[in-house]
Scaffold this active site. Structure first.
Site, PDB file in Angstrom:
ATOM      1  N   GLU A 115      -5.130  -4.677  10.854  1.00 46.34           N
ATOM      2  CA  GLU A 115      -4.068  -3.686  11.034  1.00 46.34           C
ATOM      3  C   GLU A 115      -4.294  -2.921  12.338  1.00 46.34           C
ATOM      4  O   GLU A 115      -5.089  -1.961  12.364  1.00 46.34           O
ATOM      5  CB  GLU A 115      -4.071  -2.685   9.868  1.00 46.34           C
ATOM      6  CG  GLU A 115      -3.838  -3.311   8.511  1.00 46.34           C
ATOM      7  CD  GLU A 115      -3.246  -2.298   7.521  1.00 46.34           C
ATOM      8  OE1 GLU A 115      -2.229  -2.637   6.907  1.00 46.34           O
ATOM      9  OE2 GLU A 115      -3.772  -1.188   7.394  1.00 46.34           O
ATOM     10  N   LYS A 151       0.073   4.268  -0.153  1.00 45.65           N
ATOM     11  CA  LYS A 151      -0.534   5.444   0.504  1.00 45.65           C
ATOM     12  C   LYS A 151      -0.333   6.675  -0.388  1.00 45.65           C
ATOM     13  O   LYS A 151      -0.385   6.536  -1.607  1.00 45.65           O
ATOM     14  CB  LYS A 151       0.054   5.608   1.917  1.00 45.65           C
ATOM     15  CG  LYS A 151      -0.074   4.306   2.728  1.00 45.65           C
ATOM     16  CD  LYS A 151       0.203   4.466   4.196  1.00 45.65           C
ATOM     17  CE  LYS A 151       0.016   3.116   4.893  1.00 45.65           C
ATOM     18  NZ  LYS A 151       0.161   3.202   6.339  1.00 45.65           N
ATOM     19  N   GLY A 187       3.176   2.123  10.898  1.00 44.29           N
ATOM     20  CA  GLY A 187       4.226   3.125  10.760  1.00 44.29           C
ATOM     21  C   GLY A 187       4.997   3.395  12.037  1.00 44.29           C
ATOM     22  O   GLY A 187       5.692   4.403  12.144  1.00 44.29           O
ATOM     23  N   SER A 222       3.756  -2.327  10.327  1.00 43.33           N
ATOM     24  CA  SER A 222       5.209  -2.462  10.555  1.00 43.33           C
ATOM     25  C   SER A 222       5.767  -3.818  10.125  1.00 43.33           C
ATOM     26  O   SER A 222       6.682  -4.339  10.772  1.00 43.33           O
ATOM     27  CB  SER A 222       5.555  -2.157  12.019  1.00 43.33           C
ATOM     28  OG  SER A 222       5.250  -0.794  12.316  1.00 43.33           O
ATOM     29  N   HIS A 257      -9.388   1.435   5.384  1.00 39.41           N
ATOM     30  CA  HIS A 257      -8.093   1.610   6.051  1.00 39.41           C
ATOM     31  C   HIS A 257      -8.253   2.588   7.210  1.00 39.41           C
ATOM     32  O   HIS A 257      -9.027   3.551   7.110  1.00 39.41           O
ATOM     33  CB  HIS A 257      -7.061   2.124   5.040  1.00 39.41           C
ATOM     34  CG  HIS A 257      -5.658   2.036   5.561  1.00 39.41           C
ATOM     35  ND1 HIS A 257      -5.165   2.919   6.489  1.00 39.41           N
ATOM     36  CD2 HIS A 257      -4.680   1.147   5.318  1.00 39.41           C
ATOM     37  CE1 HIS A 257      -3.921   2.568   6.793  1.00 39.41           C
ATOM     38  NE2 HIS A 257      -3.598   1.503   6.095  1.00 39.41           N
ATOM     39  N   GLU A 303      -6.495   4.937   8.151  1.00 41.11           N
ATOM     40  CA  GLU A 303      -6.207   6.333   7.794  1.00 41.11           C
ATOM     41  C   GLU A 303      -7.427   6.975   7.125  1.00 41.11           C
ATOM     42  O   GLU A 303      -7.633   8.191   7.243  1.00 41.11           O
ATOM     43  CB  GLU A 303      -4.946   6.395   6.916  1.00 41.11           C
ATOM     44  CG  GLU A 303      -3.699   6.123   7.762  1.00 41.11           C
ATOM     45  CD  GLU A 303      -2.550   5.469   7.033  1.00 41.11           C
ATOM     46  OE1 GLU A 303      -2.530   5.443   5.797  1.00 41.11           O
ATOM     47  OE2 GLU A 303      -1.636   4.959   7.728  1.00 41.11           O
ATOM     48  N   ASN A 331       0.874  -1.178   0.000  1.00 38.08           N
ATOM     49  CA  ASN A 331       0.000   0.000   0.000  1.00 38.08           C
ATOM     50  C   ASN A 331       0.910   1.227   0.000  1.00 38.08           C
ATOM     51  O   ASN A 331       1.538   1.528   1.014  1.00 38.08           O
ATOM     52  CB  ASN A 331      -0.882  -0.035   1.261  1.00 38.08           C
ATOM     53  CG  ASN A 331      -1.691   1.229   1.437  1.00 38.08           C
ATOM     54  OD1 ASN A 331      -1.750   2.079   0.549  1.00 38.08           O
ATOM     55  ND2 ASN A 331      -2.334   1.353   2.590  1.00 38.08           N
TER      56      ASN A 331
HETATM   57  P1  13P Z   1       3.367   0.252   7.643  1.00 42.34           P
HETATM   58  O1  13P Z   1       3.811  -1.045   6.991  1.00 42.34           O
HETATM   59  O2  13P Z   1       4.112   1.439   7.119  1.00 42.34           O
HETATM   60  O3  13P Z   1       3.306   0.144   9.122  1.00 42.34           O
HETATM   61  O4  13P Z   1       1.834   0.485   7.145  1.00 42.34           O
HETATM   62  C1  13P Z   1       0.920  -0.531   7.290  1.00 42.34           C
HETATM   63  C2  13P Z   1      -0.310  -0.127   6.552  1.00 42.34           C
HETATM   64  O5  13P Z   1      -1.022   0.772   6.964  1.00 42.34           O
HETATM   65  C3  13P Z   1      -0.622  -0.841   5.309  1.00 42.34           C
HETATM   66  O6  13P Z   1      -1.905  -0.550   4.871  1.00 42.34           O
END
Ligand code: 13P
Length: 252
Positions: free
Chosen positions: A164, A12, A170, A209, A93, A95, A10
């Site tokens: 997640e 983002k 992150g 992560s 997601h 976010e 992803n």
């Molecule tokens: P990270 O791998 O950067 O922690 O992000 C995970 C994520 O949100 C994937 O959708």
């Protein structure tokens, strides 16, 4: 881990056309490891170009609008994504839930609109740190899941769930392997309760992560069928380390 682990990057809000070189390199890595199903979800602006550049990997989107079309400035429908070359879409997601106030009901309608046009769906769920500390992680995740699973015809086909934990995204922090297993088992139970036998076939990915150095142990957890990867999918080098871990082979 399922027979063919599903490893999805992803991107983002990262990536201009300069990053297509990484997509090509990720595609080559995918070709070298056909036992792993590799996919990328670049930003909307790169979906078409990524689909054209990549021969083997899946290409998808990070969101869609639930409506077929209409007066929704700035939004993109599932049919438009399919037309641009996407094969799947990520919905729900954290976010999007946090930045845009997306509710479970909205996430469900997005997933249903995607299934209506034949797109695969990766539906994300996850608890906050406060919810985990309060011992409510499983309750919160299962409530999110039950209220956002698509229920229209064909919903369960091409559906994946991504667990997640918000606090692991992150941050470099990951839950214990026992906690990941317990949550994936709880999700599996709800999937079977909702969809019957077909719920046993839905892939459950872990996200938060995932890095080359922890991918193998996470992917070996029972009921973990793949990974949804953010930061470590941005370069072919680090994403390759995760693809390799999923393949179960040694570095070549
Ligand atoms: P990270 O791998 O950067 O922690 O992000 C995970 C994520 O949100 C994937 O959708």
């Amino acid at each position: 881990m399922s027979l063919r682990p599903y490893i999805v990057g992803n991107w983002k809000m990262h990536g201009t056309r300069a990053m297509l070189a990484e997509a090509r390199a990720i595609d080559r890595a995918g070709q070298r490891h056909p036992k792993v199903e590799v996919a990328l979800a670049p930003p909307f602006t790169l979906i078409h170009a990524t689909r054209k550049e990549a021969e083997q990997i899946g290409v998808g989107a990070q969101d869609c609008h639930p409506a077929d079309g209409g007066a929704h400035t700035g939004d993109v429908s599932a049919a438009m994504l399919a037309d641009a070359g996407a094969g799947f879409v990520i919905v729900g997601h954290s976010e999007r839930r946090n930045d845009h106030g997306e509710t479970n009901e909205l996430v469900r309608s997005k997933a249903e609109s995607a299934r209506k046009v034949g797109l695969g769906v990766i539906l994300c769920v996850g608890e906050s740190e406060a919810e985990r500390d309060a011992g409510r992680a499983e309750e919160v995740v299962c409530a999110q899941l039950e209220a956002s699973l698509p229920m229209n015809q064909g919903a369960v086909e091409k559906l994946s769930i991504a667990y997640e934990p918000v606090w692991a995204i992150g941050t470099g922090r990951v839950p214990s392997l026992e906690d990941i297993e317990a949550m994936h088992r709880a999700i599996r139970e709800r999937l079977v309760a909702t969809y019957g036998e077909e719920g046993a076939e839905v892939r459950i990915l872990y996200g938060g992560s995932v890095k080359p150095d922890n991918a193998a142990e996470i992917l070996n957890v029972p009921e973990v069928d793949g990974a949804l990867v953010g930061g470590a999918s941005l370069t072919a080098e680090s994403f390759y380390g995760i693809i390799l871990a999923a393949s179960g082979e040694n570095a070549d």
